[in-house]
Design an enzyme around this catalytic site. Structure first.
Site, short mmCIF file in Angstrom:
data_model
loop_
_atom_site.label_atom_id
_atom_site.label_comp_id
_atom_site.label_asym_id
_atom_site.label_seq_id
_atom_site.Cartn_x
_atom_site.Cartn_y
_atom_site.Cartn_z
N SER A 140 0.84 -1.19 0.00
CA SER A 140 0.00 0.00 0.00
C SER A 140 0.87 1.24 0.00
O SER A 140 2.01 1.22 0.50
CB SER A 140 -0.89 0.01 1.25
OG SER A 140 -1.59 1.23 1.38
N TYR A 153 -3.24 0.03 10.69
CA TYR A 153 -3.00 -0.38 9.30
C TYR A 153 -1.66 0.15 8.81
O TYR A 153 -0.89 -0.58 8.17
CB TYR A 153 -4.14 0.15 8.44
CG TYR A 153 -4.14 -0.36 7.01
CD1 TYR A 153 -4.60 -1.64 6.72
CD2 TYR A 153 -3.72 0.44 5.96
CE1 TYR A 153 -4.63 -2.11 5.41
CE2 TYR A 153 -3.74 -0.02 4.66
CZ TYR A 153 -4.20 -1.29 4.38
OH TYR A 153 -4.22 -1.75 3.08
N LYS A 157 1.54 -2.02 7.44
CA LYS A 157 2.06 -1.91 6.08
C LYS A 157 3.52 -1.45 6.06
O LYS A 157 4.29 -1.87 5.19
CB LYS A 157 1.19 -0.96 5.25
CG LYS A 157 -0.19 -1.53 4.94
CD LYS A 157 -0.11 -2.85 4.19
CE LYS A 157 -1.47 -3.41 3.82
NZ LYS A 157 -1.40 -4.70 3.10
#
Length: 324
Positions: A140, A153, A157
Site C-alpha cells: 500500500s 493499518y 504496512k
C-alpha cells in the site's frame, strides 16, 4: 511464469484478491483460493471455473498458521507444485489511536503483518525444495507514508515493507525465488466499509481511486516478470515525495485532506467490522462520488509543496540580500 501456473491467492474472497483470482483464471492458471468466508470463496471459485480454470477452495485465517499450512498442502496435493503465492488478505480500523481498542489494534497488526509472515513461511518452505516460486504481497501507499486515523493499518504496512525487504535479502542465494511487493494507492474495494470504525464516519478511498482489476493486472505481470516493488499511480509518487521532501508541510496538510477525502460524511457507530470474523459489507457505496475532481488531494499536496519551496527560496534570497 510457466504454462498452467499453480497460484495460491490468500484473501481471494473480495477486492483485489478476487480480481487477482479472475485475472489468473483468464491466463489458464490452476488455482487455490483461500479466505475466511466459504460462501464468498465459492462465488469467486464459480466465476473462475466459468473462465476455464481448475480451482480448489480452502477456508483459512492467516492468524491461524495451521490453516495456512493446509492451503499450501492443498496446492501441492492437487497440482504437485506451487509456482505463485499472492497474499492480499488484510483488515483495517479507523479512529484515533487512543479511541481504537487495544485488542482491535493488535488484531489488525496480527492479521496484516504477522499473517503475512505466516504466509511467507508456508510459501518459502515449498519454494526452497523446488528452487523456484514467486511470492507477491499486496502492499500500500500507506507502507511509505502515514495518515491519521489509520495507525494500526499503517504500522502493519510499514512492517510488511520491511519484512519483504528482509526476505528478498535472505533469498538472494536462490535466484529462482522472488519476493515482490505490489503497492497501489487507493483502490475501490469493500475494506473501507468493512473496517472496524471508531472515527464516527465511514472510511472511503481518497481519490484518485484505482480499480481492483488494474491492481490485479499488475500482480499478474509481476508474477510473469518479477519485480522487487511495483508502485501504482502518479499520485502515489507525488504524495510519497511530499512525505519525504517536506515532512513539516505534509503533516500540516494530511490531517485536513484525510478528514475531507478519506472519511465520508456518513455517520457510523463504533464497531469492530470484519477484524475478528468475516462480516457482510454494510449497505451503501464503497466509494461515494467525490465532490471534486479525483486528482485534487494529490494536486493540493503538490501545490502546497511548490508554495512551500517558493517561500523557502524567497527567505533564502532575502537573507542573502541582507548580508551583502
Amino acid at each position: 511464469m510457466p504454462a498452467a501456473t499453480v497460484a495460491v491467492i490468500t484473501g481471494a474472497s473480495s477486492g483485489v484478491g478476487r480480481a487477482t483470482a479472475l485475472a489468473f483464471a483468464r491466463t489458464g492458471a490452476r488455482l487455490v483460493l483461500a479466505a475466511r468466508s466459504r460462501p464468498a470463496l465459492d462465488l469467486v471459485a464459480e466465476s473462475c471455473r466459468a473462465l476455464g480454470a481448475p480451482v480448489r477452495v480452502a477456508v483459512a485465517d492467516v492468524t491461524e498458521p495451521a490453516t495456512v499450512e493446509a492451503v499450501a498442502e492443498a496446492a501441492i496435493s492437487a497440482y504437485g507444485r506451487l509456482d505463485v503465492w499472492v497474499h492480499t488478505a488484510a483488515v483495517m480500523a479507523y479512529g484515533r489511536f487512543e479511541d481504537v481498542p487495544a485488542e482491535v489494534f493488535e488484531r489488525v497488526v496480527t492479521t496484516d503483518l504477522i499473517g503475512a509472515a505466516t504466509v511467507a513461511r508456508a510459501a518459502l518452505a515449498r519454494f526452497r525444495p523446488q528452487e523456484h516460486g514467486v511470492l507477491i504481497f499486496g502492499g500500500s501507499l500507506l507502507g511509505t507514508v502515514v495518515t491519521p486515523y489509520t495507525s494500526s493499518y499503517v504500522t502493519s504496512k510499514w512492517g510488511l515493507r520491511a519484512l519483504v525487504r528482509a526476505l528478498r535479502l535472505e533469498t538472494r542465494d536462490a535466484p529462482g525465488i522472488h519476493v515482490c511487493l505490489v503497492a497501489p494507492g487507493s483502490v475501490d474495494t469493500p475494506i473501507y466499509r468493512t473496517a472496524a470504525n471508531f472515527a464516527g464516519r465511514f472510511g472511503q478511498p481518497p481519490p484518485p481511486v484505482d480499480s481492483p482489476e488494474r491492481v490485479a493486472a499488475a500482480i499478474v505481470r509481476c508474477a510473469r516478470r518479477p519485480r522487487a516493488t511495483v508502485t501504482l499511480g502518479l499520485a502515489s509518487r507525488i504524495i510519497r515525495f511530499g512525505f519525504v521532501a517536506t515532512p513539516a508541510l505534509y503533516d500540516v496538510l494530511v490531517g485536513p485532506l484525510m478528514r475531507i477525502a478519506g472519511l465520508s460524511r456518513e455517520r457510523v457507530a463504533p464497531h469492530t467490522g470484519n477484524v475478528f470474523a468475516p462480516a457482510p459489507q454494510p449497505p451503501g457505496p464503497a466509494r461515494p462520488a467525490p465532490a471534486r475532481p479525483g486528482w485534487w488531494p494529490a494536486a493540493a499536496l503538490a501545490g502546497g509543496l511548490l508554495a512551500w519551496q517558493s517561500v523557502r527560496r524567497s527567505r533564502r534570497t532575502g537573507a542573502s540580500t541582507l548580508t551583502r
